[in-house]
Design an enzyme around this catalytic site. Structure first.
Site, short mmCIF file in Angstrom:
data_model
loop_
_atom_site.label_atom_id
_atom_site.label_comp_id
_atom_site.label_asym_id
_atom_site.label_seq_id
_atom_site.Cartn_x
_atom_site.Cartn_y
_atom_site.Cartn_z
NE ARG A 182 -0.08 9.47 6.03
CZ ARG A 182 0.95 8.11 5.21
NH1 ARG A 182 0.74 7.53 4.20
NH2 ARG A 182 1.97 9.70 4.16
CG ASP A 199 1.91 2.33 6.82
OD1 ASP A 199 1.83 1.76 7.15
OD2 ASP A 199 2.71 3.04 6.00
CG ASN A 200 1.08 3.16 2.30
OD1 ASN A 200 2.29 3.91 2.86
ND2 ASN A 200 2.46 1.80 2.14
#
Length: 498
Positions: free
Chosen positions: A194, A267-268
């Site tokens: 990510r 982080d996604n």
């Protein structure tokens, strides 16, 4: 090793049986070294059972036709090790809701390894890791079914996405807003790296690890960046440019389908431009551009119409993380400029396809925008409008389209402009049916399958999966799945714990 890591290592240290699933594995992420992950085993769950499985996903992984054995059930619940794998949890950081959150990591996902076919396989909900913070490392049946179904639905819609092989459940209780039961999703992708992986090392000033990670990703997924002469031949700037382009393509596809991700934290965000981490997602019902699908998103940061800008913001965070490698701010900004350069024409092309047009012409963006304003004014059902419009383009009556509008005269006026534009196009009108799905995973459809599964009947999950795997084909007897949502659908609240 921290005290938390030692505690978790003790919890998972019991000897687990090893099973052979007939897959070949190779080292991939493990080659980066211990700075990037912690080795650990999944934490077993009692009395596992099958909830749902995807045969197309199984074929993509290379599993044999009879793969759903007791051994596979144990392996994909985390109760048995898989021969040839070395399980681990990765560390990353990130911005959550626009605020730096510091160290995060795989708090409930455990990476088993990479198949010889190039797919990383993860168990989500497999127990605590050193990165769980205050979490329990578990996933609940409700959220696991949603992620499983949407992963496969998005793949069938043609959207770049992680895939899901199966969901397994257990009666073990898990506390969320209420007491629920545990489940594990087995998901896979070429990589789960990510934006936040890069932010983690950049924030700590660990440039050697940052370079190692970037080289790892470029070598495996973006080798053309080494020979690209644009941006002064700077491989790391070209890498940022390539990620920006992939991200633009992905988000353009989301917007055309009416898909809300709901929690676009850095982080996604996948470094490969894949849709990742299906939590509080939603496919639009009535078209409200400012719709917020995440009940936890009180500020509306991740509203539907904010997604393109948020993706751009996230790319700036990635660009900032890569600056020690890029070294030239002008090159970094030029690389990031690829996002708006790519997004606008990509979205316009998808809207043209939805309209059943092929040849790009001046004024297409304005034509589409005029229609979107009409849909927003009346909050017309997004999926139903486009499917009915596609049928009309293919020769069906116009009346079912017009009846979606309270003020049909405004639509009629727009239609005159559209007819004039369509007369200049060389497309086969029925092509619109291939761009406008009959079936999407609306919240109420997922909720109905979830409630059925919570009662012990998992057939609804498989029925819905089969429908979503061929979303562009009308399926006899399944009209209810393509109909307007019931009134109670508007009361559903999906949050970050979903």
């Amino acid at each position: 090793m921290s005290e938390t890591a030692r505690e978790i290592a003790r919890e998972t240290a019991q000897e687990a049986p090893t099973v052979d699933l007939g897959l070949s594995w190779k080292a991939a992420f493990q080659t980066l070294g211990p700075a990037f992950f912690t080795l650990l085993r999944p934490t077993p769950l009692p009395e596992p059972y099958w909830v749902g499985h995807s045969e197309p996903a199984a074929r993509a992984l290379g599993l044999p036709p009879d793969w759903r054995t007791d051994a596979a059930l144990a392996a994909f619940t985390g109760n048995a090790a898989i021969a040839g794998t070395q399980a681990l949890a990765t560390v990353y950081s990130g911005h959550q809701f626009g605020v730096w959150a510091g160290q995060l990591g795989d708090g409930r996902a455990i990476l088993l390894g990479q198949t010889a076919g190039g797919q990383e396989v993860q168990l989500k909900g497999a127990g605590r890791t050193p990165y769980s913070r205050m979490g329990d490392g578990r996933a609940v049946l409700r959220s696991s079914i949603r992620e499983f179904l949407c992963s496969e639905a998005m793949h069938a819609l043609g959207v770049p996405t992680t895939r899901a092989l199966c969901v397994t459940g257990s009666p073990q209780p898990v506390r969320r807003e209420s007491l629920e039961s545990a489940a594990v999703v087995t998901r896979f992708a070429p990589s789960f790296i990510r934006f936040g992986h890069f932010e983690h090392f950049a924030a700590a000033g660990r440039d050697d690890e940052l370079r190692q990670l970037a080289d790892f990703v470029i070598e495996r997924f973006y080798p053309e960046c080494r020979s690209d002469t644009r941006l002064g031949g700077n491989a790391y700037a070209n890498f940022l440019r390539a990620v920006s382009e992939r991200t633009a393509d992905m988000v353009a596809h989301w917007q055309a389908l009416g898909f809300c991700h709901g929690v676009m934290n850095t982080d996604n965000m996948s470094i490969l431009g894949l849709t990742i981490d299906y939590g509080p997602f939603q496919f639009l019902d009535g078209f409200n551009p400012a719709h917020i699908c995440n009940h936890s998103d009180s500020s509306g940061r991740y509203a539907f119409n904010q997604q393109p800008n948020v993706a751009y913001w996230n790319l700036f965070c990635l660009g900032q993380a890569l600056m020690p490698l890029i070294g030239d701010e002008a090159q970094a900004r030029a690389a990031l400029g690829a996002y708006p350069e790519r997004f606008a024409p990509a979205f316009e092309a998808r809207m043209r396809a939805k309209l059943g047009l092929v040849d790009a012409q001046p004024g297409d963006a304005a034509l589409a925008d005029g229609l979107l304003r009409l849909l927003a004014t009346e909050q017309t059902d997004w999926s139903i409008f486009w499917r009915r419009f596609a049928h009309w383009r293919a020769g069906a009556a116009l009346a079912p389209v017009r009846e979606l509008f309270i003020d049909a005269t405004a639509f009629d006026a727009w239609l005159l402009s559209f007819d004039a534009r369509a007369a200049q196009d060389g497309a086969a009108p029925e092509a619109a049916l291939a761009a406008n799905p009959a079936y999407v995973l609306r919240n109420h459809l997922a909720q109905t399958a979830i409630e059925q599964s919570q009662r012990g009947d998992h057939s609804g999950v498989q029925t819905l999966l089969a429908l979503l795997q061929t979303p562009y084909q009308e399926q006899p007897g399944r009209q209810a799945f393509a109909d307007f949502p019931p009134d109670w659908a508007s009361t559903l609240e999906i949050s970050c714990s979903s």
